[in-house]
Design a protein around this motif. Structure first.
Motif, PDB file in Angstrom:
ATOM      1  N   ASP A   1       3.041  11.707   1.005  1.00  0.00           N
ATOM      2  CA  ASP A   1       2.591  10.298   1.381  1.00  0.00           C
ATOM      3  C   ASP A   1       3.426   9.274   0.696  1.00  0.00           C
ATOM      4  O   ASP A   1       3.165   8.297   0.732  1.00  0.00           O
ATOM      5  N   THR A   2       4.403   9.719  -0.215  1.00  0.00           N
ATOM      6  CA  THR A   2       5.495   8.862  -0.921  1.00  0.00           C
ATOM      7  C   THR A   2       6.543   8.205  -0.098  1.00  0.00           C
ATOM      8  O   THR A   2       7.138   9.068   0.571  1.00  0.00           O
ATOM      9  N   LYS A   3       6.454   7.143  -0.049  1.00  0.00           N
ATOM     10  CA  LYS A   3       7.755   6.376   0.379  1.00  0.00           C
ATOM     11  C   LYS A   3       9.080   6.355  -0.312  1.00  0.00           C
ATOM     12  O   LYS A   3      10.230   6.601   0.532  1.00  0.00           O
ATOM     13  N   ILE A   4       9.023   6.095  -1.469  1.00  0.00           N
ATOM     14  CA  ILE A   4      10.143   6.242  -2.539  1.00  0.00           C
ATOM     15  C   ILE A   4       9.729   6.934  -3.606  1.00  0.00           C
ATOM     16  O   ILE A   4       8.930   6.632  -4.308  1.00  0.00           O
ATOM     17  N   VAL A   5      10.973   7.719  -4.110  1.00  0.00           N
ATOM     18  CA  VAL A   5      11.004   8.217  -5.408  1.00  0.00           C
ATOM     19  C   VAL A   5      12.214   7.689  -5.964  1.00  0.00           C
ATOM     20  O   VAL A   5      13.169   7.851  -5.696  1.00  0.00           O
ATOM     21  N   PHE A   6      11.853   7.269  -7.141  1.00  0.00           N
ATOM     22  CA  PHE A   6      13.008   6.455  -8.050  1.00  0.00           C
ATOM     23  C   PHE A   6      13.238   7.622  -9.112  1.00  0.00           C
ATOM     24  O   PHE A   6      12.357   7.818  -9.946  1.00  0.00           O
ATOM     25  N   LEU A   7      14.298   7.902  -9.410  1.00  0.00           N
ATOM     26  CA  LEU A   7      14.937   8.895 -10.375  1.00  0.00           C
ATOM     27  C   LEU A   7      16.013   8.429 -11.016  1.00  0.00           C
ATOM     28  O   LEU A   7      17.226   8.282 -10.720  1.00  0.00           O
ATOM     29  N   ALA A   8      15.972   7.809 -12.354  1.00  0.00           N
ATOM     30  CA  ALA A   8      17.086   7.764 -13.253  1.00  0.00           C
ATOM     31  C   ALA A   8      17.599   8.780 -13.789  1.00  0.00           C
ATOM     32  O   ALA A   8      16.860   9.560 -14.525  1.00  0.00           O
TER      33      ALA A   8
ATOM     34  N   SER B   1      10.611  11.790   5.127  1.00  0.00           N
ATOM     35  CA  SER B   1       9.976  10.422   5.112  1.00  0.00           C
ATOM     36  C   SER B   1      10.316   9.760   3.903  1.00  0.00           C
ATOM     37  O   SER B   1       9.728   8.669   3.826  1.00  0.00           O
ATOM     38  N   THR B   2      10.513  10.542   2.736  1.00  0.00           N
ATOM     39  CA  THR B   2      10.451   9.972   1.378  1.00  0.00           C
ATOM     40  C   THR B   2      11.912   9.681   1.287  1.00  0.00           C
ATOM     41  O   THR B   2      12.759  10.599   1.184  1.00  0.00           O
ATOM     42  N   LEU B   3      12.302   8.661   0.861  1.00  0.00           N
ATOM     43  CA  LEU B   3      13.643   8.118   0.279  1.00  0.00           C
ATOM     44  C   LEU B   3      13.864   8.380  -1.335  1.00  0.00           C
ATOM     45  O   LEU B   3      12.930   7.935  -2.042  1.00  0.00           O
ATOM     46  N   LEU B   4      14.855   9.066  -1.762  1.00  0.00           N
ATOM     47  CA  LEU B   4      14.935   9.593  -2.867  1.00  0.00           C
ATOM     48  C   LEU B   4      16.201   8.491  -3.605  1.00  0.00           C
ATOM     49  O   LEU B   4      17.299   8.660  -2.893  1.00  0.00           O
ATOM     50  N   VAL B   5      15.958   7.695  -4.431  1.00  0.00           N
ATOM     51  CA  VAL B   5      16.789   6.775  -5.074  1.00  0.00           C
ATOM     52  C   VAL B   5      17.214   7.169  -6.340  1.00  0.00           C
ATOM     53  O   VAL B   5      16.535   7.492  -7.105  1.00  0.00           O
TER      54      VAL B   5
ATOM     55  N   GLY C   1       0.919  -1.209  -0.074  1.00  0.00           N
ATOM     56  CA  GLY C   1      -0.039   0.041  -0.118  1.00  0.00           C
ATOM     57  C   GLY C   1       0.765   1.325  -0.024  1.00  0.00           C
ATOM     58  O   GLY C   1       0.314   2.538  -0.463  1.00  0.00           O
ATOM     59  N   ASP C   2       2.213   1.189   0.326  1.00  0.00           N
ATOM     60  CA  ASP C   2       2.895   2.404   0.400  1.00  0.00           C
ATOM     61  C   ASP C   2       2.951   2.952  -1.233  1.00  0.00           C
ATOM     62  O   ASP C   2       2.539   2.552  -2.253  1.00  0.00           O
ATOM     63  N   LYS C   3       3.386   4.219  -1.264  1.00  0.00           N
ATOM     64  CA  LYS C   3       3.113   4.987  -2.616  1.00  0.00           C
ATOM     65  C   LYS C   3       4.737   5.065  -3.055  1.00  0.00           C
ATOM     66  O   LYS C   3       5.362   5.522  -2.460  1.00  0.00           O
ATOM     67  N   VAL C   4       4.869   4.817  -4.480  1.00  0.00           N
ATOM     68  CA  VAL C   4       5.849   4.778  -5.098  1.00  0.00           C
ATOM     69  C   VAL C   4       5.766   5.819  -6.294  1.00  0.00           C
ATOM     70  O   VAL C   4       5.074   5.393  -7.048  1.00  0.00           O
ATOM     71  N   VAL C   5       6.950   6.814  -6.605  1.00  0.00           N
ATOM     72  CA  VAL C   5       6.798   7.574  -7.714  1.00  0.00           C
ATOM     73  C   VAL C   5       7.891   7.548  -8.512  1.00  0.00           C
ATOM     74  O   VAL C   5       9.082   7.413  -7.992  1.00  0.00           O
ATOM     75  N   GLN C   6       7.730   7.558  -9.808  1.00  0.00           N
ATOM     76  CA  GLN C   6       8.886   7.662 -10.825  1.00  0.00           C
ATOM     77  C   GLN C   6       8.305   8.627 -11.889  1.00  0.00           C
ATOM     78  O   GLN C   6       7.508   9.136 -11.934  1.00  0.00           O
ATOM     79  N   SER C   7       9.584   9.051 -12.536  1.00  0.00           N
ATOM     80  CA  SER C   7       9.229   9.892 -13.995  1.00  0.00           C
ATOM     81  C   SER C   7       8.621   9.059 -14.956  1.00  0.00           C
ATOM     82  O   SER C   7       8.524   7.794 -15.011  1.00  0.00           O
ATOM     83  N   GLN C   8       7.895   9.699 -15.703  1.00  0.00           N
ATOM     84  CA  GLN C   8       7.032   9.006 -16.606  1.00  0.00           C
ATOM     85  C   GLN C   8       7.536   7.919 -17.492  1.00  0.00           C
ATOM     86  O   GLN C   8       7.147   6.666 -17.676  1.00  0.00           O
ATOM     87  N   TYR C   9       9.010   8.245 -18.096  1.00  0.00           N
ATOM     88  CA  TYR C   9       9.521   6.877 -18.617  1.00  0.00           C
ATOM     89  C   TYR C   9      10.629   6.414 -17.992  1.00  0.00           C
ATOM     90  O   TYR C   9      11.901   5.965 -18.744  1.00  0.00           O
ATOM     91  N   GLY C  10      10.413   6.306 -16.745  1.00  0.00           N
ATOM     92  CA  GLY C  10      11.602   5.785 -15.959  1.00  0.00           C
ATOM     93  C   GLY C  10      11.576   4.031 -16.279  1.00  0.00           C
ATOM     94  O   GLY C  10      10.810   3.418 -16.666  1.00  0.00           O
ATOM     95  N   PHE C  11      12.902   3.701 -15.558  1.00  0.00           N
ATOM     96  CA  PHE C  11      13.420   2.422 -16.062  1.00  0.00           C
ATOM     97  C   PHE C  11      12.137   1.369 -15.485  1.00  0.00           C
ATOM     98  O   PHE C  11      11.700   1.481 -14.507  1.00  0.00           O
TER      99      PHE C  11
END
Length: 362
Positions: free
Chosen positions: A148-155, A180-184, A102-112
């Motif tokens: 409320d996002t737990k992780i943001v993935f950014l390539a 509280s959001t981890l930026l990867v 149920g945690d929220k994960v966000v990436q950019s539109q064309y992420g890996f």
């Protein structure tokens, strides 16, 4: 009725790597997986060969020798580094360690694509933020992420677009996210970027306890077959990853070859110089055929095709395959009208341009 897996697992589409076969072609040119056109460091080959008599032994579970070599070469602290079976494993370990259902994960539109897999494996809710001109839009990520996002993935740079955002923009993103959001920061292609405003994110990860950077030996080091990656971050994050990784997650051959590769700066420079020359060549030549090519700082280019019958990306892919040239369809990324082509050797690059020219004229 068989044993049921956890909810959501059967919704996952397994990752499909770039093809290596062209029907009817004995020795096709593979330009589908962003592999190093120059191969790998001869010193890495020698180091891997030398450990053959030791295959009966377990490797060092902490990959200490490799971590120390990375730290020395990159000016880092070995205790802030963890190694993995490719950066893919490290991304999965981050999901295992920090994501709850149920945690929220966000990436950019064309992420890996692996980011989506990580989220789904953990039962997390996955959301993509729209991009602008195939480039990460920091404001869109911040709006999508919210509080409320737990992780943001950014390539950065991004695969499959080849674009990047500046260090200032990455820092603006981090400042705009809650602590509280981890930026990867996935910096797999960092070594190819020479632009002055770019940073792989190491300094940001050194300054903060809510940022981690992942790197790989698969690209500029040309060691994709050995599956080796590393991550740098605050000791609190690194300690967590050591607790969830396998006890011998990096094999001995990878440790020895990686140690030699990270020290071979001449090979890295030759690889970067080769890429800089030929990525510019591909963009200029393919653009001259009337096709749009997204500006890339990586070892590949994203080529956009029209929707005209006979000239689509699918048509081009089939034509190139018939000529023994394998590049990558990227419809799984939401880019059905584009193909991604890896920078190859001089001969391979010229063959690709010639074949695309023939295709566009046909």
């Amino acid at each position: 009725m068989g044993i049921e897996p956890r909810a959501g697992i059967l919704d996952i589409r397994p990752y499909k790597p770039g093809s290596s076969e062209a029907p009817g072609i004995a020795n096709p040119v593979k330009l589908s997986s962003n592999e190093n056109a120059l191969g790998c460091s001869p010193k890495a080959v020698d180091a891997m060969t030398a450990i053959a008599p030791k295959l009966h032994l377990y490797p060092d579970g902490g990959a200490t020798k490799l971590r120390e070599a990375i730290a020395e070469a990159e000016g880092l602290e070995a205790e802030n580094i963890v190694c993995g079976t490719g950066s893919d494993e490290l991304l999965q370990l981050l999901g295992r360690a920090y994501l709850n259902p149920g945690d929220k994960v966000v990436q950019s539109q064309y992420g890996f694509l692996v980011y989506r897999l990580v989220a789904m494996q953990c039962g997390a809710h996955f959301v993509s933020a729209p991009e602008r001109d195939y480039r990460t839009d920091v404001d869109a990520i911040l709006e999508t992420a919210g509080d409320d996002t737990k992780i943001v993935f950014l390539a950065n740079p991004n695969n499959p677009t080849g674009t990047y955002i500046s260090d200032a923009e990455v820092r603006r993103l981090r400042e705009g996210l809650p602590s509280s959001t981890l930026l990867v920061l996935d910096s797999a292609y960092a070594e190819f970027v020479s632009n002055a405003d770019y940073s792989a994110g190491i300094e940001l990860a050194r300054e903060r306890d809510d940022v981690i950077v992942t790197r790989t030996f698969s690209k500029i080091h040309g060691m994709a077959a050995l599956r080796l990656g590393w991550a740098y971050g605050n000791k609190s994050i690194i300690d967590v990853l050591h607790r969830v990784r396998g006890p011998f997650n990096v094999n001995m051959a990878a440790i020895e070859a990686g140690t030699a590769a990270i020290r071979d700066r001449d090979f890295m420079k030759r690889s970067a110089d080769h890429n800089e020359e030929w990525v510019a060549f591909l963009r200029q030549q393919i653009g001259g055929l009337g096709l749009e090519v997204t500006p890339s700082v990586c070892n590949f280019v994203l080529i956009h095709f029209p929707e005209t019958a006979g000239k689509t990306a699918a048509d081009a892919d089939a034509y190139l395959s018939s000529k023994g040239l394998i590049i990558r369809a990227v419809d799984a990324y939401g880019l059905p009208n584009a193909l991604r082509a890896t920078v190859g050797t001089e001969d391979e690059n010229r063959r690709l341009v010639a074949a695309l020219s023939d295709f566009m004229k046909a």
